[in-house]
Scaffold this motif. Structure first.
Motif, PDB file in Angstrom:
ATOM      1  N   ALA A  79     -28.101  13.179  22.713  1.00 35.70           N
ATOM      2  CA  ALA A  79     -27.838  11.518  23.233  1.00 35.70           C
ATOM      3  C   ALA A  79     -26.719  11.233  22.494  1.00 35.70           C
ATOM      4  CB  ALA A  79     -29.289  10.753  23.246  1.00 35.70           C
ATOM      5  N   HIS A  80     -26.443  11.801  21.338  1.00 34.40           N
ATOM      6  CA  HIS A  80     -25.242  11.312  20.601  1.00 34.40           C
ATOM      7  C   HIS A  80     -24.088  11.859  21.034  1.00 34.40           C
ATOM      8  CE1 HIS A  80     -28.441   9.285  17.933  1.00 34.40           C
ATOM      9  NE2 HIS A  80     -27.373   8.453  17.712  1.00 34.40           N
ATOM     10  N   MET A  81     -24.147  12.521  21.936  1.00 34.86           N
ATOM     11  CA  MET A  81     -22.862  13.229  22.683  1.00 34.86           C
ATOM     12  C   MET A  81     -22.078  12.023  23.323  1.00 34.86           C
ATOM     13  SD  MET A  81     -22.323  16.435  22.325  1.00 34.86           S
ATOM     14  CE  MET A  81     -21.367  16.906  23.857  1.00 34.86           C
ATOM     15  N   GLU A  82     -22.868  10.965  23.355  1.00 39.98           N
ATOM     16  CA  GLU A  82     -22.066  10.082  24.007  1.00 39.98           C
ATOM     17  C   GLU A  82     -20.973   9.291  23.215  1.00 39.98           C
ATOM     18  OE1 GLU A  82     -22.922   5.566  22.962  1.00 39.98           O
ATOM     19  OE2 GLU A  82     -25.016   6.320  23.362  1.00 39.98           O
ATOM     20  N   VAL A  83     -20.908   9.690  22.044  1.00 37.92           N
ATOM     21  CA  VAL A  83     -19.710   9.303  20.995  1.00 37.92           C
ATOM     22  C   VAL A  83     -18.615  10.242  21.581  1.00 37.92           C
ATOM     23  CG1 VAL A  83     -18.759   9.444  18.824  1.00 37.92           C
ATOM     24  CG2 VAL A  83     -21.118   8.756  19.165  1.00 37.92           C
ATOM     25  N   ILE A  84     -18.590  11.317  22.093  1.00 31.50           N
ATOM     26  CA  ILE A  84     -17.695  12.161  22.424  1.00 31.50           C
ATOM     27  C   ILE A  84     -17.160  11.948  23.849  1.00 31.50           C
ATOM     28  CG2 ILE A  84     -17.140  14.742  23.037  1.00 31.50           C
ATOM     29  CD1 ILE A  84     -19.027  15.452  20.707  1.00 31.50           C
ATOM     30  N   THR A  85     -18.112  11.459  24.843  1.00 30.81           N
ATOM     31  CA  THR A  85     -18.108  11.293  26.337  1.00 30.81           C
ATOM     32  C   THR A  85     -17.083   9.996  26.018  1.00 30.81           C
ATOM     33  OG1 THR A  85     -19.847  10.267  26.608  1.00 30.81           O
ATOM     34  CG2 THR A  85     -19.420  12.644  27.233  1.00 30.81           C
ATOM     35  N   VAL A  86     -17.509   8.880  25.345  1.00 35.44           N
ATOM     36  CA  VAL A  86     -16.806   7.703  25.303  1.00 35.44           C
ATOM     37  C   VAL A  86     -15.392   7.989  24.610  1.00 35.44           C
ATOM     38  CG1 VAL A  86     -16.903   5.428  24.029  1.00 35.44           C
ATOM     39  CG2 VAL A  86     -18.957   6.200  24.984  1.00 35.44           C
ATOM     40  N   MET A  87     -15.247   8.648  23.634  1.00 30.79           N
ATOM     41  CA  MET A  87     -13.904   8.885  23.076  1.00 30.79           C
ATOM     42  C   MET A  87     -13.064   9.481  24.270  1.00 30.79           C
ATOM     43  SD  MET A  87     -12.847  11.586  20.142  1.00 30.79           S
ATOM     44  CE  MET A  87     -13.510  13.023  20.759  1.00 30.79           C
ATOM     45  N   ILE A  88     -13.421  10.530  24.984  1.00 27.54           N
ATOM     46  CA  ILE A  88     -12.814  11.054  25.843  1.00 27.54           C
ATOM     47  C   ILE A  88     -12.311  10.089  27.055  1.00 27.54           C
ATOM     48  CG2 ILE A  88     -12.536  12.833  27.837  1.00 27.54           C
ATOM     49  CD1 ILE A  88     -14.535  14.398  25.819  1.00 27.54           C
ATOM     50  N   ALA A  89     -13.308   9.272  27.524  1.00 23.68           N
ATOM     51  CA  ALA A  89     -12.887   8.198  28.436  1.00 23.68           C
ATOM     52  C   ALA A  89     -11.984   7.069  28.151  1.00 23.68           C
ATOM     53  CB  ALA A  89     -14.454   7.673  29.011  1.00 23.68           C
ATOM     54  N   SER A  90     -11.985   6.969  26.716  1.00 26.15           N
ATOM     55  CA  SER A  90     -11.245   6.029  26.135  1.00 26.15           C
ATOM     56  C   SER A  90      -9.807   6.280  26.238  1.00 26.15           C
ATOM     57  CB  SER A  90     -11.728   5.665  24.684  1.00 26.15           C
ATOM     58  OG  SER A  90     -12.897   5.014  24.951  1.00 26.15           O
ATOM     59  N   VAL A  91      -9.620   7.505  25.859  1.00 21.97           N
ATOM     60  CA  VAL A  91      -8.479   8.272  25.801  1.00 21.97           C
ATOM     61  C   VAL A  91      -7.607   7.775  27.493  1.00 21.97           C
ATOM     62  CG1 VAL A  91      -6.965  10.162  26.135  1.00 21.97           C
ATOM     63  CG2 VAL A  91      -8.571   9.967  24.313  1.00 21.97           C
ATOM     64  N   TRP A  92      -8.553   8.229  28.599  1.00 23.63           N
ATOM     65  CA  TRP A  92      -8.128   7.942  29.830  1.00 23.63           C
ATOM     66  C   TRP A  92      -8.035   6.653  30.432  1.00 23.63           C
ATOM     67  CZ3 TRP A  92     -11.649   7.672  34.204  1.00 23.63           C
ATOM     68  CH2 TRP A  92     -11.055   7.706  35.570  1.00 23.63           C
ATOM     69  N   LEU A  93      -9.066   5.694  30.011  1.00 14.86           N
ATOM     70  CA  LEU A  93      -8.945   4.328  30.638  1.00 14.86           C
ATOM     71  C   LEU A  93      -8.240   3.475  29.542  1.00 14.86           C
ATOM     72  CD1 LEU A  93     -12.933   4.379  31.400  1.00 14.86           C
ATOM     73  CD2 LEU A  93     -11.017   4.396  33.091  1.00 14.86           C
ATOM     74  N   PHE A  94      -8.258   3.756  28.379  1.00  8.23           N
ATOM     75  CA  PHE A  94      -7.539   2.659  27.255  1.00  8.23           C
ATOM     76  C   PHE A  94      -6.556   3.297  26.620  1.00  8.23           C
ATOM     77  CE2 PHE A  94     -12.160   1.933  27.520  1.00  8.23           C
ATOM     78  CZ  PHE A  94     -12.308   0.791  28.341  1.00  8.23           C
ATOM     79  N   ASN A  95      -5.887   4.396  26.952  1.00  8.50           N
ATOM     80  CA  ASN A  95      -4.722   4.955  26.204  1.00  8.50           C
ATOM     81  C   ASN A  95      -5.195   5.148  24.793  1.00  8.50           C
ATOM     82  OD1 ASN A  95      -3.233   5.198  28.731  1.00  8.50           O
ATOM     83  ND2 ASN A  95      -2.962   3.223  28.648  1.00  8.50           N
ATOM     84  N   GLU A  96      -6.295   5.350  24.377  1.00 12.30           N
ATOM     85  CA  GLU A  96      -6.464   5.582  23.057  1.00 12.30           C
ATOM     86  C   GLU A  96      -6.000   6.943  22.479  1.00 12.30           C
ATOM     87  OE1 GLU A  96     -10.308   4.184  21.817  1.00 12.30           O
ATOM     88  OE2 GLU A  96     -10.192   2.237  22.716  1.00 12.30           O
ATOM     89  N   GLU A  97      -5.962   7.221  21.240  1.00  7.07           N
ATOM     90  CA  GLU A  97      -5.650   8.737  20.831  1.00  7.07           C
ATOM     91  C   GLU A  97      -6.902   9.134  20.078  1.00  7.07           C
ATOM     92  OE1 GLU A  97      -2.384   8.692  17.951  1.00  7.07           O
ATOM     93  OE2 GLU A  97      -1.253   7.097  19.050  1.00  7.07           O
ATOM     94  N   ILE A  98      -6.900  10.790  20.337  1.00  8.91           N
ATOM     95  CA  ILE A  98      -7.981  11.323  19.747  1.00  8.91           C
ATOM     96  C   ILE A  98      -7.299  11.852  18.291  1.00  8.91           C
ATOM     97  CG2 ILE A  98      -9.097  13.270  19.806  1.00  8.91           C
ATOM     98  CD1 ILE A  98      -9.491  13.156  22.552  1.00  8.91           C
ATOM     99  N   THR A  99      -7.562  11.300  17.391  1.00  8.87           N
ATOM    100  CA  THR A  99      -7.069  11.623  16.085  1.00  8.87           C
ATOM    101  C   THR A  99      -7.880  12.843  15.271  1.00  8.87           C
ATOM    102  OG1 THR A  99      -8.649  10.308  14.902  1.00  8.87           O
ATOM    103  CG2 THR A  99      -6.528   9.106  15.558  1.00  8.87           C
ATOM    104  N   PRO A 100      -7.395  13.386  14.265  1.00  9.70           N
ATOM    105  CA  PRO A 100      -7.989  14.317  13.867  1.00  9.70           C
ATOM    106  C   PRO A 100      -9.180  14.075  13.270  1.00  9.70           C
ATOM    107  CG  PRO A 100      -5.431  14.484  12.858  1.00  9.70           C
ATOM    108  CD  PRO A 100      -5.775  13.392  13.726  1.00  9.70           C
ATOM    109  N   SER A 101      -9.345  12.780  12.620  1.00 11.99           N
ATOM    110  CA  SER A 101     -10.946  12.434  12.099  1.00 11.99           C
ATOM    111  C   SER A 101     -11.794  12.451  13.502  1.00 11.99           C
ATOM    112  CB  SER A 101     -10.712  11.158  11.301  1.00 11.99           C
ATOM    113  OG  SER A 101     -10.090  10.190  12.169  1.00 11.99           O
ATOM    114  N   LYS A 102     -11.194  11.872  14.530  1.00  9.01           N
ATOM    115  CA  LYS A 102     -12.126  11.946  15.524  1.00  9.01           C
ATOM    116  C   LYS A 102     -12.644  13.303  16.094  1.00  9.01           C
ATOM    117  CE  LYS A 102     -10.602   7.461  17.439  1.00  9.01           C
ATOM    118  NZ  LYS A 102      -9.832   7.125  18.481  1.00  9.01           N
TER     119      LYS A 102
END
Length: 129
Positions: A79-102
């Motif tokens: 269920a904590h895979m949501e952290v990853i799906t939200v991270m991916i969605a945030s790149v697409w929807l909010f132009n957020e970056e996927i950093t090395p720590s992420k």
């Protein structure tokens, strides 16, 4: 049974991701953050807050259905895979970056889920080390 888990966890991740991203859309649209009646009105007149609520209702019922059949440990971890799906969605929807720590964090989450799944499989098949 495998199809049940794939569809169930897929729906859970979808509902959770919709809920999280909708709350962010609500926060963006309700700016500036201030503890006034006008701010509360901006929040509750925004359609995104209701989309978020629907997402969480869907996630709740999906989660309850999954817990009837899935082992709790691996299910909780998956269920904590949501952290990853939200991270991916945030790149697409909010132009957020996927950093090395992420990326490291996402790798650790997936690794933990895999280890728990392997351990659960070994326990249910009677393999011990």
């Amino acid at each position: 049974m495998k199809r049940f888990y794939i569809i169930g966890f897929g729906l859970l991740l979808l509902f959770d991701t919709i809920g999280q991203t909708s709350f962010k859309f609500t926060a963006i649209d309700a700016q500036p953050l201030e503890f006034t009646w006008q701010w509360i009105e901006r929040v509750f007149t925004n359609h995104w807050v209701y989309t978020a609520i629907l997402g969480y209702i869907g996630a709740f019922f999906t989660w309850m259905t999954l817990l009837k059949k899935a082992p709790v440990g691996p299910a909780f971890a998956a269920a904590h895979m949501e952290v990853i799906t939200v991270m991916i969605a945030s790149v697409w929807l909010f132009n957020e970056e996927i950093t090395p720590s992420k990326l490291i964090g996402a790798t650790l989450i997936v690794s933990g889920i895999l280890f728990l799944a392997i351990a659960e499989k070994n326990i249910t098949s009677g393999v011990s080390h």
